[in-house]
Structure formats: C-alpha cells, structure tokens
Enzyme design. Structure first.
Site, short mmCIF file in Angstrom:
data_model
loop_
_atom_site.label_atom_id
_atom_site.label_comp_id
_atom_site.label_asym_id
_atom_site.label_seq_id
_atom_site.Cartn_x
_atom_site.Cartn_y
_atom_site.Cartn_z
N LYS A 1 0.86 -1.21 0.00
CA LYS A 1 0.00 0.00 0.00
C LYS A 1 0.88 1.24 0.00
CE LYS A 1 -1.57 1.45 4.12
NZ LYS A 1 -1.25 2.83 4.53
N ASN A 2 1.91 1.27 0.84
CA ASN A 2 2.71 2.49 1.00
C ASN A 2 3.71 2.71 -0.12
OD1 ASN A 2 1.24 2.99 3.24
ND2 ASN A 2 2.84 2.48 4.71
N CYS B 1 -4.74 12.16 12.98
CA CYS B 1 -5.41 10.86 12.91
C CYS B 1 -5.16 10.17 14.25
CB CYS B 1 -4.86 10.04 11.74
SG CYS B 1 -3.22 9.43 12.07
N ARG C 1 0.39 14.34 12.92
CA ARG C 1 0.77 14.11 11.51
C ARG C 1 0.88 15.43 10.72
NH1 ARG C 1 -0.81 8.79 10.25
NH2 ARG C 1 0.74 8.84 8.62
N ASP D 1 5.48 0.67 11.94
CA ASP D 1 4.27 0.00 11.45
C ASP D 1 4.20 -1.47 11.87
OD1 ASP D 1 4.03 1.74 8.23
OD2 ASP D 1 3.66 2.34 10.30
N ARG E 1 -8.33 -0.81 5.11
CA ARG E 1 -7.56 0.25 4.45
C ARG E 1 -6.22 -0.29 3.95
NH1 ARG E 1 -6.88 5.71 7.55
NH2 ARG E 1 -5.59 5.90 5.70
C1 EPZ Z 1 4.50 7.05 6.32
O1 EPZ Z 1 3.69 8.05 6.89
C2 EPZ Z 1 3.64 5.80 6.23
N1 EPZ Z 1 2.49 6.07 5.36
C3 EPZ Z 1 3.17 5.41 7.63
O2 EPZ Z 1 2.43 4.19 7.51
C4 EPZ Z 1 4.40 5.15 8.49
O3 EPZ Z 1 3.99 4.85 9.80
C5 EPZ Z 1 5.30 6.41 8.50
O4 EPZ Z 1 5.65 6.78 7.15
C6 EPZ Z 1 6.60 6.18 9.25
O5 EPZ Z 1 7.30 5.11 8.67
C7 EPZ Z 1 2.66 6.07 4.02
O6 EPZ Z 1 3.76 5.84 3.51
C8 EPZ Z 1 1.44 6.34 3.19
P1 EPZ Z 1 6.36 10.55 8.30
P2 EPZ Z 1 4.15 9.59 6.88
O7 EPZ Z 1 6.15 11.80 7.53
O8 EPZ Z 1 4.97 9.87 5.68
C9 EPZ Z 1 6.69 13.82 11.68
C10 EPZ Z 1 0.63 2.73 7.84
O9 EPZ Z 1 0.28 2.16 8.87
N2 EPZ Z 1 6.47 14.80 10.59
O10 EPZ Z 1 7.54 9.68 7.94
O11 EPZ Z 1 2.93 10.41 7.11
C11 EPZ Z 1 5.46 12.95 11.92
O12 EPZ Z 1 4.56 13.59 12.80
C12 EPZ Z 1 1.05 4.19 7.90
O13 EPZ Z 1 0.72 2.18 6.72
C13 EPZ Z 1 6.53 16.17 10.89
O14 EPZ Z 1 6.75 16.55 12.03
O15 EPZ Z 1 5.07 9.65 8.16
C14 EPZ Z 1 6.06 11.70 12.52
O16 EPZ Z 1 6.29 11.91 13.91
C15 EPZ Z 1 0.79 4.80 9.26
N3 EPZ Z 1 6.32 17.06 9.89
C16 EPZ Z 1 7.42 11.57 11.82
O17 EPZ Z 1 7.70 12.87 11.27
C17 EPZ Z 1 6.08 16.68 8.60
O18 EPZ Z 1 5.93 17.56 7.71
C18 EPZ Z 1 7.43 10.56 10.68
O19 EPZ Z 1 6.35 10.88 9.85
C19 EPZ Z 1 6.03 15.30 8.31
C20 EPZ Z 1 6.23 14.37 9.32
#
Ligand code: EPZ
Length: 422
Positions: free
Chosen positions: A22-23, A117, A122, A309, A400
């Site tokens: 999915k990701n 969420c 996020r 994850d 999902r």
């Molecule tokens: C991706 O989410 C994945 N989703 C998530 O999988 C996964 O948990 C996550 O990466 C971490 O590996 C997809 O790829 C669609 P991040 P993403 O931006 O990109 C902070 C699942 O279960 N952050 O890497 O949204 C954020 O709050 C899902 O399949 C900021 O502060 O995660 C978090 O603490 C859940 N500012 C950390 O960085 C930003 O602009 C990592 O988030 C962006 C992120």
C-alpha cells in the site's frame, strides 16, 4: 459496519501470498500525474486506500480504470482541476502525495490540510517548508493549503529535512522531478517504498543520484513529462511482517510467498531474539516455532531500523512471550491505541509515555475495537491465540491496508468470519 469473529487457540500451517505494498502504491499512483502517457500499474493491493487515491485523481479529471482487483490504468493528461477536496483527504492523510506532482506539473495545487489521525498530529510542515525553498508560495485558506509555483516553474534547491519523513521525501522528489535545475535533499527517508519511487522516476527520464541513501540529488527536467507507461508495485513488507507475527504468536510453522526478505532485516532479527527460526529464499520466508517465546526489546526508528508499522503487531506477540518486553515508540506520539484493547484481553502492559512494558500472560477472548490500521491487526493476532472467542469491531480500519485478511488467515487454518454488526 462489519466485524471479525475469531476463534482462539489457533494452530496455523501452510502458506500465504503477500500483496503489493500500500505504502509503495500510493506515491506511485500520485506519480502518474507527471507522466506523458497513460500508465498501467500492476500488483496493486486490493485495499480501500488505493481506491480512495484513484478516486481522488478521477475527481481531478484523470481517466482511471480498475482493470481488475490488482491492476489499474491511469491517464492524467485529462486533469482539469488541482483542488483535492476535504471529503477525500480527511479519509486518508496520504492524499497529501498529490501536492508535489500537481504543483510541479500545473504550477498550482489546493489540498485540504490532512488533519490529525488516531496515531498523532501528523503535520506537513516539512513538506511545505521544502516547497517554499523551491520557490512555492504557500497560503492556508479555510483549512486548505494553497500552493503556487513561480511563473517559470519550481526551482531546484538545497533542502535538509529536520526530521526524516517518508511522504515528505516522496512529495519533494516528485516536485523536484519537473523543477528547473537540481535539488539536493538531505536527511531523506530510505524506506524501500521511497527507493522504489526514485528508481521508477530515474528510469523515466529524470536522473536521480544517491537512490537508497539519505542524500538524494534530483536533476529536474524543467517541465518535461516522464516517459512512464508501466509500474509494478513492490511486495508489502508490513503485511509480510504481520503474517510472520501470526505464525509467531500461535507458535506455528507457516510460509509467506511473494515477499522481499531484504526489506525485513530488522524485523527478522527481532523474531530471532524471541527464539524463532527461519528458512529464507529469494521471495519466500518460512517461520519456525520457538522452543519458548522469549521477551524482546524494541525501539522503533526509520528504515532500516525496526519499523513503527510493526510495533503493534510485535506487542501482541510480546503479550504471550515469557518474561517482560520493553517497546519504545519513537516516531508517533500516540501509537499505543491497541494497548487498552489488549488489556481487555488480559494482557499485562504498563505505559510510561512512549515506552510500553509488556509481561507475558494468558489472553482471553473479548469484544475489542479497532482504532487504526496496525492496531487492528494486533487485535486480530491476539485473538488467534486467546482462549475463547473474540470479536474485532470497526474493521474498516483493517480494510484500508490489508487485502482479504480473513481469507488469508482462513487459508492458514484460522477460524475467522466477517459478519455484519447487528
Ligand atoms: C509514512 O507516513 C507511512 N504512510 C506510515 O504508515 C508510516 O507509519 C510512516 O511513514 C513512518 O514510517 C505512508 O507511507 C502512506 P512521516 P508519513 O512523515 O509519511 C513527523 C501505515 O500504517 N512529521 O515519515 O505520514 C510525523 O509527525 C502508515 O501504513 C513532521 O513533524 O510519516 C512523525 O512523527 C501509518 N512534519 C514523523 O515525522 C512533517 O511535515 C514521521 O512521519 C512530516 C512528518
């Protein structure tokens, strides 16, 4: 609404085929916005998040067709709007992935702010700060982020992410692909899904250096579209890890096929710490029972470290291990929603901030509620081994990101039914 009814004390055997990731599929569907041609995507997982993003592109005017459950044909040359509205984006944060490509190709994009969420705020500040460095103008209007590129298009820039962000890296790589000049991205995410995206872009006419590392150099095409016609999605390492957890928690021997073992290094290492063995060949992994399931110490971190994850799923296995496990969730501020539900099944878990201490116990079946995608899978895993029957409610969270979960578990010998709430 539907729920899963699961008989406990299961013993599993046999093999299960892993679906596309999915990701990985989500950024690749967004990438079709940059393609000169209509694109065929194969090995898509049959899950709702994929349908949601394809619907979003169709709402923007793209021609989309689901050829079958695992293949889609997408032609974005007919896009006539760059506004991704709230009712879709609120369902799925990953919709933010259209921001970079829409801005890069059309010079403008309005995307509803994704909102938080279950697992945390996020934010998307890292995405937006990086786009500003590329010359974009950012405004927040009535819950929408409105982004406009400079007249001649985005400019290549030197960007360093303060935190590693997966979709942030994917968004900026796609924005930089059509920009004028070179973008250097430091502290980039190295998840396999990011690497797969970069490899496909690099093969479609936009040179990217440093693929697979935390420093990416993207040589923008200055507006020339990608020569992209076919995309094959990589196997889902998190789904693979989840089924290995099903084998582990029931202490059964099972095989997963159509997977990529090299994406699971840190996960296999933790299984070995818990006493499990493996037979591995190119796209198959067989997990072998442990003499005694041992407690484990886990700290979640970015790839290639232990993935956040997989945290909930390993907590379920830790609930039946001998001794006390310590799980430290370092990425998301609220990714322990599964704990209260596991406690209702007799688990012994203590939370102290982002650290969970889990002592092995005998689990009993109960009515439990899913709260987010991976928490839901942890409840299903616990139900497989609990004494008695468990009903897992609100399984739209599961749908999902897991294709036909009850069908795949049934093929391994689990007694699990999908029923309609009364
Ligand atoms: C991706 O989410 C994945 N989703 C998530 O999988 C996964 O948990 C996550 O990466 C971490 O590996 C997809 O790829 C669609 P991040 P993403 O931006 O990109 C902070 C699942 O279960 N952050 O890497 O949204 C954020 O709050 C899902 O399949 C900021 O502060 O995660 C978090 O603490 C859940 N500012 C950390 O960085 C930003 O602009 C990592 O988030 C962006 C992120």
């Amino acid at each position: 609404m539907q729920y899963l009814k699961i008989e406990g004390e299961a013993k599993l055997s046999g093999e299960v085929k892993i679906s596309g990731a999915k990701n990985a599929a989500l950024p690749l569907i967004a990438l079709t916005i940059l393609s000169k041609h209509s694109v065929k995507i194969t090995n898509l997982p049959d899950v709702t998040d994929i349908k949601t993003l394809i619907t979003l592109l169709s709402n923007l005017g793209a021609k989309t067709e689901l050829l079958n459950a695992h293949e889609a044909q997408i032609d974005t040359n007919s896009i006539n709007s760059t506004k991704a509205n709230y009712d879709i984006v609120r369902k799925m944060r990953a919709s933010i992935l259209v921001l970079g490509p829409l801005l890069s190709r059309y010079g403008h994009c309005e995307v509803s702010l994704p909102g938080g969420c279950a697992i945390g705020a996020r934010p998307i500040d890292l995405h937006l700060n990086a786009l500003e460095k590329m010359g974009a103008k950012i405004e927040i209007k009535q819950g929408y982020v409105v982004v406009t590129a400079p007249k001649g298009g985005l400019k290549g820039a030197n960007i360093s992410f303060d935190k590693i962000t997966v979709t942030g890296t994917e968004n900026i790589v796609m924005a930089a692909a059509l920009a004028n000049g070179t973008t250097r991205l430091l502290n980039a995410a190295k998840e396999p899904e990011v690497t797969a995206l970069c490899e496909i872009i690099n093969a479609s006419g936009v040179k990217i250096e440093g693929i697979g590392t935390d420093e990416l150099i993207i040589h923008g095409s200055g507006g020339k579209l990608l020569e992209l016609e076919h995309i094959q999605v990589i196997p889902d390492r998190i789904e693979a890890g989840t089924y290995l957890c099903a084998g582990a928690i029931t202490n059964s021997k099972i095989t997963i096929t159509n997977c990529e073992p090299k994406h699971l290094g840190s996960v296999l290492a933790k299984f070995e710490d818990m006493g499990f063995g493996f037979d591995i060949n190119e796209d198959k992994i067989t997990i072998k029972p442990a003499k005694q399931i041992k407690a484990v110490e886990i700290i979640t971190t970015e790839y290639p470290g232990f993935p956040t994850d997989m945290q909930a799923q390993f907590m379920a296995v830790a609930c039946v291990a001998k001794g006390t496990s310590v799980i430290d969730e370092r990425l998301f501020e609220n990714r322990f929603m599964h704990v209260s539900e596991l406690l209702r099944m007799g688990a012994e878990i203590k939370l102290n901030g982002h650290i969970a201490t889990v002592t092995g116990a005998n689990l009993t079946g109960a009515d439990v509620m899913a709260t987010d995608l991976r928490a839901s899978s942890a409840l299903v895993l616990a139900a497989l081994v609990a004494k008695g029957q468990t009903s897992v409610h609100r399984i739209y969270h599961l749908d999902r990101g897991y294709e036909n979960l009850e069908g795949k578990l049934t093929s391994l010998g689990a007694k699990i039914q999908r029923l309609d709430e009364k």
